[in-house]
Enzyme design. Structure first.
Site, PDB file in Angstrom:
ATOM      1  N   CYS A  67       0.787  -1.177  -0.064  1.00 34.64           N
ATOM      2  CA  CYS A  67       0.162   0.079  -0.019  1.00 34.64           C
ATOM      3  C   CYS A  67       0.765   1.077   0.080  1.00 34.64           C
ATOM      4  O   CYS A  67       0.145   2.227  -0.349  1.00 34.64           O
ATOM      5  CB  CYS A  67      -0.759  -0.017   1.221  1.00 34.64           C
ATOM      6  SG  CYS A  67      -2.032  -1.554   1.276  1.00 34.64           S
ATOM      7  N   HIS A 109      -2.786   6.894   2.130  1.00 33.17           N
ATOM      8  CA  HIS A 109      -3.165   5.810   1.414  1.00 33.17           C
ATOM      9  C   HIS A 109      -4.935   5.475   1.830  1.00 33.17           C
ATOM     10  O   HIS A 109      -5.280   5.419   3.158  1.00 33.17           O
ATOM     11  CB  HIS A 109      -2.611   4.391   2.003  1.00 33.17           C
ATOM     12  CG  HIS A 109      -2.914   3.156   1.872  1.00 33.17           C
ATOM     13  ND1 HIS A 109      -3.629   2.914   0.652  1.00 33.17           N
ATOM     14  CD2 HIS A 109      -3.335   2.235   2.611  1.00 33.17           C
ATOM     15  CE1 HIS A 109      -4.229   1.456   0.628  1.00 33.17           C
ATOM     16  NE2 HIS A 109      -4.171   1.039   2.146  1.00 33.17           N
ATOM     17  N   ASN A 154     -10.209  -0.162  -0.849  1.00 33.92           N
ATOM     18  CA  ASN A 154      -8.834  -0.392  -0.891  1.00 33.92           C
ATOM     19  C   ASN A 154      -7.992  -0.704  -1.937  1.00 33.92           C
ATOM     20  O   ASN A 154      -8.145  -1.892  -2.347  1.00 33.92           O
ATOM     21  CB  ASN A 154      -8.324  -0.826   0.424  1.00 33.92           C
ATOM     22  CG  ASN A 154      -6.940  -0.865   0.745  1.00 33.92           C
ATOM     23  OD1 ASN A 154      -6.074  -0.689   0.137  1.00 33.92           O
ATOM     24  ND2 ASN A 154      -6.347  -1.457   1.991  1.00 33.92           N
TER      25      ASN A 154
END
Length: 315
Positions: free
Chosen positions: A113, A241, A271
């Site tokens: 990520c 993020h 995500n």
């Protein structure tokens, strides 16, 4: 040596949208449960015929078009991804082939990520060192391919997509548009976010990640601003993020960026791992929520409990 700047950004998401109600028909969950815990409404899911390099190439082509740069002028391709199926050719080489780039250096970065902000720093360093003059930096992941769709704690989180930036050397006398990176990791907590096994599956310790992100990252984000010679109050936007709205919102508040637009693309995209920061940044630019020259904090974190951040000037 000259600094570097972002000339343009672009993003791409698959056409298929998976809603919370769709998920409620697959696992024991509900729209209300998902929204209350992670803040996500929808996510985009790639089909079996849409590999990661295709998502990445679409985003890169849009960024190049927005910058008005010919593909042949690119001498470095850096792709951040953790969902590459094959080891060779790497994702960057596959993207270069799709774009028709003649002879670029091509490398992948796997920091999950935090991948895009690591890749952006890598490209910035290459330009500053004179090893490259123009780079395409891409974050792309197909999280749906490594997700256990019977596990309601993880399948409600993920989405697929890609975001890209064209990075090039600044002109003579031009201030750098990418500040020095602040990066690091917590190796002893690598177990908190994992993509392991055969077939590979995504798993995480949600509470551990939440506590770490909301308590340990704010001072790191503020230190990133200091490296750019700014305070959090100077920021026009914060692009973290997009892990979970319950992480993004309190983290943005604790950084102290009181005048900044806070990217909340996780609500619509889920995500998307390495794609989340460039995807969210590109959408802010596309909607005109930030304008050329605005200082924007980019901060990726997560897998390996790694992190990387820099302040960039909006293209």
């Amino acid at each position: 040596m000259p600094g570097s700047r972002i000339a343009a950004v672009g993003h791409y998401q698959p056409a298929k949208v998976l809603t919370n109600d769709d998920l409620a028909g697959m696992v024991d969950t509900s729209d209300a449960w998902i929204r209350s815990r992670v803040g996500i409404r929808t996510r985009h899911i790639a089909g079996p015929e849409e590999p990661v390099d295709e998502l990445a190439a679409h985003a890169a082509a849009k960024a190049l078009a927005a910058a008005g740069r010919a593909p042949a002028s690119v001498d470095l391709v850096v792709v951040a991804t953790s969902t590459a199926v094959d080891r060779s050719p790497n994702m960057a080489a596959r993207v270069a082939a799709r774009l028709g780039l003649p002879s670029p250096a091509a490398l992948d970065v796997n920091v999950v990520c935090a991948g895009f902000t690591h890749a952006l720093a890598t490209a910035d360093h290459a330009v500053r060192a004179g090893a490259a003059s123009r780079a395409v930096v891409i974050g792309a992941d197909k999280m749906s391919e490594i997700t256990d769709w019977t596990d309601r704690t993880t399948c409600v989180l993920v989405g697929d997509g890609a975001g890209a930036a064209v990075v090039e050397a600044c002109g003579e006398g031009e201030e750098p548009g990418i500040s020095p990176v602040l990066w690091g990791s917590v190796p002893e907590m690598g177990h908190a976010v994992r993509i392991e096994g055969q077939p590979a599956r995504f798993a995480q310790e949600g509470q551990s990640v939440y506590r770490w992100a909301t308590t340990q990252l704010p001072p790191l984000a503020r230190a990133t601003c200091e490296r750019a010679g700014l305070t959090p109050a100077d920021l026009a936007a914060v692009v973290l993020h997009q892990a979970n709205l319950r992480i993004v919102e309190p983290l943005a508040e604790r950084i102290g960026a009181v005048n900044a637009v806070v990217a909340r693309d996780v609500v619509d995209s889920g995500n998307t791992s390495a794609a989340s920061v460039p995807l969210a940044l590109s959408k802010l630019v596309e909607r005109g929520e930030i304008v050329t020259g605005d200082p924007v904090l980019l901060f990726g974190f997560g897998g390996n409990l790694s992190y990387a951040g820099q302040v960039v000037r909006c293209p």
